[in-house]
Design an enzyme around this catalytic site. Structure first.
Site, short mmCIF file in Angstrom:
data_model
loop_
_atom_site.label_atom_id
_atom_site.label_comp_id
_atom_site.label_asym_id
_atom_site.label_seq_id
_atom_site.Cartn_x
_atom_site.Cartn_y
_atom_site.Cartn_z
N GLU A 89 40.64 23.32 48.01
CA GLU A 89 39.70 24.06 47.08
C GLU A 89 38.23 24.61 47.80
O GLU A 89 37.90 25.56 47.57
CB GLU A 89 39.29 22.99 45.85
CG GLU A 89 40.35 22.73 44.73
CD GLU A 89 41.15 23.77 44.71
OE1 GLU A 89 40.60 24.95 44.01
OE2 GLU A 89 42.53 23.90 45.00
N TRP B 295 39.10 27.47 49.51
CA TRP B 295 38.95 28.86 48.58
C TRP B 295 37.65 29.39 48.27
O TRP B 295 37.70 30.61 48.40
CB TRP B 295 39.61 28.23 46.94
CG TRP B 295 40.92 28.46 46.76
CD1 TRP B 295 42.07 27.65 46.96
CD2 TRP B 295 41.84 29.70 46.44
NE1 TRP B 295 43.27 28.08 46.55
CE2 TRP B 295 42.93 29.51 46.46
CE3 TRP B 295 41.20 30.94 46.41
CZ2 TRP B 295 44.21 30.11 46.14
CZ3 TRP B 295 42.30 32.05 45.92
CH2 TRP B 295 43.87 31.66 46.04
N TRP C 141 41.02 48.49 28.69
CA TRP C 141 40.07 47.26 28.11
C TRP C 141 39.87 47.55 26.85
O TRP C 141 39.45 48.77 26.63
CB TRP C 141 39.15 46.98 29.09
CG TRP C 141 39.30 46.58 30.56
CD1 TRP C 141 38.91 47.41 31.33
CD2 TRP C 141 40.17 45.52 31.02
NE1 TRP C 141 39.46 46.63 32.57
CE2 TRP C 141 40.33 45.56 32.28
CE3 TRP C 141 40.88 44.44 30.32
CZ2 TRP C 141 41.01 44.48 33.12
CZ3 TRP C 141 41.55 43.56 31.10
CH2 TRP C 141 41.51 43.65 32.46
N ASN D 285 37.64 23.52 36.03
CA ASN D 285 38.45 24.74 36.71
C ASN D 285 39.57 25.01 35.88
O ASN D 285 39.93 26.47 35.57
CB ASN D 285 38.83 24.23 38.01
CG ASN D 285 39.47 25.54 38.89
OD1 ASN D 285 38.90 26.40 38.88
ND2 ASN D 285 40.93 25.11 39.30
N TRP E 7 37.19 41.95 32.30
CA TRP E 7 36.97 40.77 33.01
C TRP E 7 35.45 40.64 33.32
O TRP E 7 34.82 39.60 33.48
CB TRP E 7 37.85 40.44 34.12
CG TRP E 7 37.59 41.58 35.21
CD1 TRP E 7 38.68 42.75 35.28
CD2 TRP E 7 36.82 41.83 36.19
NE1 TRP E 7 38.25 43.75 36.12
CE2 TRP E 7 37.04 43.05 36.91
CE3 TRP E 7 35.79 41.05 36.82
CZ2 TRP E 7 36.49 43.53 38.08
CZ3 TRP E 7 35.02 41.67 37.77
CH2 TRP E 7 35.54 42.83 38.70
N TRP F 20 37.41 35.16 38.30
CA TRP F 20 37.67 35.95 37.30
C TRP F 20 38.66 37.28 37.58
O TRP F 20 39.74 37.59 37.08
CB TRP F 20 36.32 36.90 36.87
CG TRP F 20 35.69 36.06 35.76
CD1 TRP F 20 34.79 35.06 35.92
CD2 TRP F 20 36.15 36.14 34.19
NE1 TRP F 20 34.62 34.51 34.86
CE2 TRP F 20 35.38 34.94 33.67
CE3 TRP F 20 36.98 36.56 33.44
CZ2 TRP F 20 35.35 34.71 32.47
CZ3 TRP F 20 37.19 36.32 32.12
CH2 TRP F 20 36.52 35.47 31.64
C1 LIG Z 1 37.23 32.42 35.82
C2 LIG Z 1 36.34 31.52 37.04
C3 LIG Z 1 35.01 31.48 37.52
C4 LIG Z 1 34.60 30.60 38.34
N1 LIG Z 1 33.22 30.50 38.57
C5 LIG Z 1 32.67 29.82 39.52
C6 LIG Z 1 31.34 29.88 39.88
O1 LIG Z 1 30.37 30.69 39.18
N2 LIG Z 1 30.98 28.96 40.65
C7 LIG Z 1 31.39 28.19 41.44
O2 LIG Z 1 31.30 27.22 42.34
N3 LIG Z 1 33.12 28.17 41.18
C8 LIG Z 1 33.51 28.75 40.11
N4 LIG Z 1 34.89 28.84 40.08
C9 LIG Z 1 35.70 27.89 40.78
C10 LIG Z 1 35.97 26.57 40.28
O3 LIG Z 1 36.13 26.59 39.05
C11 LIG Z 1 34.61 25.72 40.32
O4 LIG Z 1 34.04 25.36 41.78
C12 LIG Z 1 34.93 24.36 40.08
O5 LIG Z 1 35.39 24.00 38.55
C13 LIG Z 1 33.83 23.29 40.07
O6 LIG Z 1 33.97 22.09 39.87
P1 LIG Z 1 33.99 20.98 40.94
O7 LIG Z 1 32.74 20.78 41.90
O8 LIG Z 1 34.15 19.62 40.19
O9 LIG Z 1 35.25 21.06 41.77
P2 LIG Z 1 36.31 20.51 42.55
O10 LIG Z 1 37.40 20.60 42.00
O11 LIG Z 1 35.80 19.01 42.92
O12 LIG Z 1 36.24 21.18 43.94
C14 LIG Z 1 35.35 20.96 45.10
C15 LIG Z 1 34.68 22.25 45.49
O13 LIG Z 1 35.48 23.41 45.81
C16 LIG Z 1 35.17 24.65 45.49
N5 LIG Z 1 36.26 25.16 44.55
C17 LIG Z 1 37.06 24.55 43.79
N6 LIG Z 1 37.92 25.31 43.09
C18 LIG Z 1 37.55 26.46 43.74
C19 LIG Z 1 38.06 27.89 43.22
N7 LIG Z 1 39.13 28.18 42.24
N8 LIG Z 1 37.47 28.88 43.66
C20 LIG Z 1 36.57 28.72 44.72
N9 LIG Z 1 35.78 27.44 44.90
C21 LIG Z 1 36.42 26.25 44.32
C22 LIG Z 1 33.87 24.49 44.68
O14 LIG Z 1 32.66 24.60 45.66
C23 LIG Z 1 34.18 23.07 44.31
O15 LIG Z 1 32.88 22.39 43.98
C24 LIG Z 1 35.55 29.60 38.89
C25 LIG Z 1 36.72 29.60 38.80
C26 LIG Z 1 37.45 30.36 37.64
C27 LIG Z 1 38.75 30.57 37.39
#
Ligand SMILES: Cc1cc2nc3c(=O)[nH]c(=O)nc-3n(C[C@H](O)[C@H](O)[C@H](O)COP(=O)(O)OP(=O)(O)OC[C@H]3O[C@@H](n4cnc5c(N)ncnc54)[C@H](O)[C@@H]3O)c2cc1C
Length: 471
Positions: A277, A280, A309, A344, A362, A385
């Site tokens: 993650e 990503w 849209w 997420n 979006w 998004w």
């Molecule tokens: C529509 C949408 C909008 C999002 N907007 C943001 C945002 O503005 N800021 C943001 O930091 N993340 C965003 N994310 C990615 C992700 O949802 C969040 O990083 C995650 O939910 C944060 O929770 P966590 O720290 O507990 O993640 P964990 O599951 O513990 O993951 C660890 C870290 O990995 C990174 N990560 C995890 N999933 C993703 C992902 N899909 N894409 C990129 N990085 C990821 C984050 O830095 C996260 O803190 C978005 C995802 C979606 C689908």
């Protein structure tokens, strides 16, 4: 010699390459500056909660730096252009010989840095720039054809190959300055910041490390099994700390690597998945730099700009307010509004619902998330998004449309997450909470669905298919 450290979204003293570099020689004077660019942030769509947290983190940083005997000026200016003129004036009056900062990758930020760099060059001030937002500098992970990767899996493979060969430990905080003769502390803070404590989101580095360490001690080994269950609270919640720079990605990845028997991949399932993650996150940053049009909110796949849209304010408002009549969507939107954070899996479900079921652009959802999320971050938000809307680099195929009800049944089987945010559904049996009948809705005072799943799915499929044919 006076060295100036310019803090931005790196509000920490540990593993801060610009700060460490500036502090390399005890004989030099070191001072620091950070700008509270309120109006610019508002123009960039950040909401009051996130802005308050960033301001509070700046105040914390000031105290941390004071303990190192480094003065930090917190300066309130309107926008980036004002930062530049303030810096020019201040570097002249303080006889600064070196400016150090960690790079930001968004278009306006990069333009600002170019102007500052040129001015410094004309005035014989050395500029030292560092990458702290990614482990590998954007642009450094390329295909064999020297192109940026557009697909995650090969990017990840290439990223791992490079990082495995040069994975350095995070930097410690610099030592206390024995003497710091700079007159910088005489500079008034040009600020009128008053911050409010936020019960959920602390603004100091210790709390950020506690959050990371508790997750790695307690939950990471089950992450691969539980990360999709919103009620389990099984993710790290470090995204907020990363987005303000209270934590660096290196600190996260290094701690995970240590816990994973010094492996980034091929170790424990839970840790591998968590590291995936974080990669990503790197991928989206690399894309943002390779394709600056993403900063301007253009779709990665140009043909999807032709999706018709729907400009339906009523449906958009129902989504924003969590009143769509789909419990998983409404509970998720309540989580966002109350906590400033959303799980997420729910971000994917709500984003797909807005763009497919409601066929709403979006960019409107992206802006709403940006305003409400405490972890708001252009690269990851845009990436998420565009993934959900099927307009992005490695997005979901347009025909894979989540059914919100089956997603709810699968990932919140007993509806415990639902009733946390929609207590009115508590009286219903678990199974009914995902899609209450008309009678049950009446009983609970819960609204009817604003759109029929089957009809909406077909409408989205047709809209996207036609776009492909036009292209
Ligand atoms: C529509 C949408 C909008 C999002 N907007 C943001 C945002 O503005 N800021 C943001 O930091 N993340 C965003 N994310 C990615 C992700 O949802 C969040 O990083 C995650 O939910 C944060 O929770 P966590 O720290 O507990 O993640 P964990 O599951 O513990 O993951 C660890 C870290 O990995 C990174 N990560 C995890 N999933 C993703 C992902 N899909 N894409 C990129 N990085 C990821 C984050 O830095 C996260 O803190 C978005 C995802 C979606 C689908």
């Amino acid at each position: 010699m006076t060295r100036l450290v310019w803090f931005r979204t790196d509000l920490r003293i540990h593993d801060n390459p610009a700060l460490t570099h500036a502090c390399r020689d005890q004989d030099d004077d070191v001072c620091a500056i950070v700008f509270n660019t309120l109006k610019q942030w508002q123009q960039h769509g950040l909401g009051p909660r996130k802005i308050n947290l960033m301001q509070a983190a700046m105040m914390e940083l000031k105290q941390q730096l004071a303990q190192l005997n480094i003065p930090l000026a917190i300066v309130t200016v309107d926008n980036f252009a004002d930062c530049v003129s303030y810096l020019q004036q201040c570097m002249g009056s303080q006889r600064v010989s070196e400016l150090a900062f960690n790079l930001e990758y968004e278009v306006n930020e990069r333009k600002r840095d170019i102007v500052v760099g040129r001015w410094c060059q004309d005035h014989d001030i050395i500029v030292n720039k560092f990458h702290d937002q990614c482990l590998l500098p954007p642009g450094s992970v390329k295909t064999q054809q020297d192109e940026p990767y557009r697909v995650f899996t090969p990017f990840k493979k290439a990223w791992l190959n490079i990082v495995n060969n040069q994975f350095a430990a995070p930097l410690p905080a610099p030592a206390v300055r024995q003497h710091n003769e700079t007159a910088f502390h005489l500079l008034q803070d040009h600020t009128d910041i008053t911050t409010q404590a936020d019960d959920l989101w602390p603004t100091d580095e210790d709390s950020a490390h506690n959050q990371l360490n508790t997750f790695l001690d307690d939950d990471v080994l089950r992450y691969h099994e539980q990360r999709d269950l919103p009620d389990a609270d099984a993710t790290s919640r470090v995204s907020y700390y990363l987005s303000t720079g209270l934590l660096s990605p290196r600190q996260c990845l290094y701690s995970a690597w240590l816990k994973n028997a010094c492996l980034l991949n091929g170790g424990e399932n839970g840790i591998d998945t968590w590291i995936n993650e974080l990669i990503w996150r790197e991928f989206y940053r690399h894309l943002l730099v390779a394709y600056p049009s993403l900063c301007k909110h253009k779709a990665f796949k140009p043909h999807t700009e032709h999706v018709p849209w729907r400009n339906c304010e009523k449906d958009f408002n129902a989504w924003c307010e969590g009143k769509t009549g789909y419990p998983i969507i409404d509970a998720a939107m309540q989580q966002l509004r109350q906590q400033g954070w959303m799980h997420n899996r729910l971000r994917m479900i709500t984003a797909m619902f807005l763009t497919k079921h409601l066929l709403i652009d979006w960019r409107m959802g992206e802006a709403f998330f940006n305003e409400y999320l405490v972890d708001a971050d252009l690269a990851s938000n845009n990436g998420g998004w565009q993934w959900s809307a099927s307009t992005g680099a490695d997005g979901a195929p347009y025909f894979r449309i989540f059914n919100p009800t089956t997603q709810s049944e699968r990932f919140d089987k007993d509806g415990y997450f639902l009733i946390r945010y929609l207590p009115e559904l508590t009286r219903l049996p678990s199974k009914s909470r995902h899609a209450p009948s008309a009678a049950e809705r009446k009983l609970c005072g819960y609204p009817a669905p604003i759109v029929d799943h089957k009809m909406a799915r077909q409408r989205a499929l047709d809209a996207f298919k036609n776009t492909l044919e036009v292209a």
